[in-house]
Design a protein around this motif. Structure first.
Motif: not given
Ligand code: IPM
Ligand code: MN
Length: 355
Positions: A335, A332, A338-342
């Motif tokens: 990002a 995040a 844009q979409p973020a990953v964990s």
């Protein structure tokens, strides 16, 4: 290879990012046929909860006996009220000092696919690839006299910035050696127009530089360096400086490349070496699984390189991080809409990309 690694996950996001670094190290062990054992010992707030001491004697002993130490981060607002020598940070400082970890390497790189993470224009940040060699066992962090008192009803506080010539020379040599494996340019940073300690620093670095005629050495003042880091970050190769200046300039350099979450570090001395991300415990995002584990994972790469002399494996981890970022996988903090990953997904992606 067999290696014993002591793990000090610490507080806040420390345990979250450390879990990803361990995931990657386990993958490396499996892939390259090594046997690593990981031992968690009480440190920081977990040790304070047990007995009040952030660095218990048994923890220090375990660190001394290990092949390497992997650390997350320590500290947090809960412990701000404790006396300075009982806070989690005091445990970290004592650990550095006890193990005489005098050279702290903080590599800073702009990842090609991530130039937009920087607040600077891409053409300014592009090509940034420097390493800050921060003196870590002396200076303002440890100098005496230090502390507080009351005189004539006024509260007084004092810190002291001492350096002995051998303390300067040994970290300068680390910087020049590092430069030999890079672009052969050292910037020694001080405040020699004001501070005695900096005048000695400049003198001793100049003497050490004579043994490295193949490396260019320039001296720069810390205030001007802070400015140049923003104006021309790509111009720096190796930056060597005292403890406090190095602390400040490394956070600034992290800002230049876009996130404090990207920076790893290696703390080297005579005994066991220590690997930790440059960032802190980030209490504001702790427990949410969104922290950027790149600094922790790249610290594991430095552990492989410096503590275990596994250069191929270290390079494989760095390449896996780069490939993951280049594929657009982002946490995040970087990002940018844009979409973020964990945190854990990012770690999975890196582990899967280990060649
Ligand atoms: C760092 C940190 C530490 C330091 C703190 C947590 C004591 O900021 O490693 O940069 O100041 O050295
Ligand atoms: Mn810092």
């Amino acid at each position: 290879m067999r290696a014993k690694i002591v793990v000090l996950p610490g507080d806040g996001i420390g345990p979250e990012v450390t879990a990803e670094a361990l995931k990657v190290l386990r993958r490396v062990a499996e892939r390259y046929g090594h046997h690593f054992t990981f031992t968690d010992v009480p440190f920081g707030s977990s040790a304070i909860a047990d007995g009040g001491d952030p660095l218990p004697a048994a923890t220090l002993e375990a660190c001394r006996r290990a092949d390497a130490i992997l650390l997350g981060a320590v500290g947090g607002p809960q412990w701000d009220g404790l006396p300075p020598d009982r806070r989690p940070e005091a445990g970290l400082l004592r650990l550095r000092r006890e193990l005489q970890l005098f050279a702290n390497l903080r590599p800073v790189r702009a990842f090609p696919g991530l130039l937009d993470a920087s607040p600077l224009r891409p053409e300014v940040v592009a090509g940034t690839d420097l390493v800050i060699v921060r003196e870590l066992a002396g200076g303002l962090y440890f100098g005496t006299p230090r502390g507080r008192s009351v005189h004539d009803g006024r509260r007084i506080a004092v810190d002291t910035l001492p350096y002995a010539e051998d303390e300067i020379a040994r970290v300068a040599r680390v910087a020049f050696e590092a430069a030999r494996a890079r672009r052969r340019h050292v910037t020694s940073v001080d405040k020699a127009n004001v501070l005695h300690s900096s005048q000695l620093w400049r003198e001793v670095v100049t003497e050490v530089a004579r043994a490295y005629p193949d490396v260019t050495c320039v001296h720069a003042l810390v205030d001007s360096t802070a400015m140049q880091l923003v104006r021309r970050p790509a111009a720096f190769d190796v930056v060597v400086t005292e403890n406090m200046f190095g602390d400040i300039l490394s956070d600034e350099a992290a800002g230049v490349v876009g996130s404090l979450g990207f920076l790893p570090s290696a703390s080297l001395g005579e005994g066991t070496s220590l690997y930790e991300p440059v960032h802190g415990t980030a209490p504001d995002i702790a427990g949410q699984g969104i922290a950027n584990p790149v600094g922790a994972i790249l610290s594991a790469a430095l552990l492989l390189r410096h503590a275990l002399r596994l250069e191929r494996e270290a390079a494989a981890v760095e390449a896996a991080v780069e490939a993951t970022l280049a594929a657009g996988v982002r946490t995040a903090d970087v990002a940018a809409g844009q979409p973020a990953v964990s945190t854990a997904e990012f770690g999975d992606r890196v582990a899967a990309a280990i060649a």
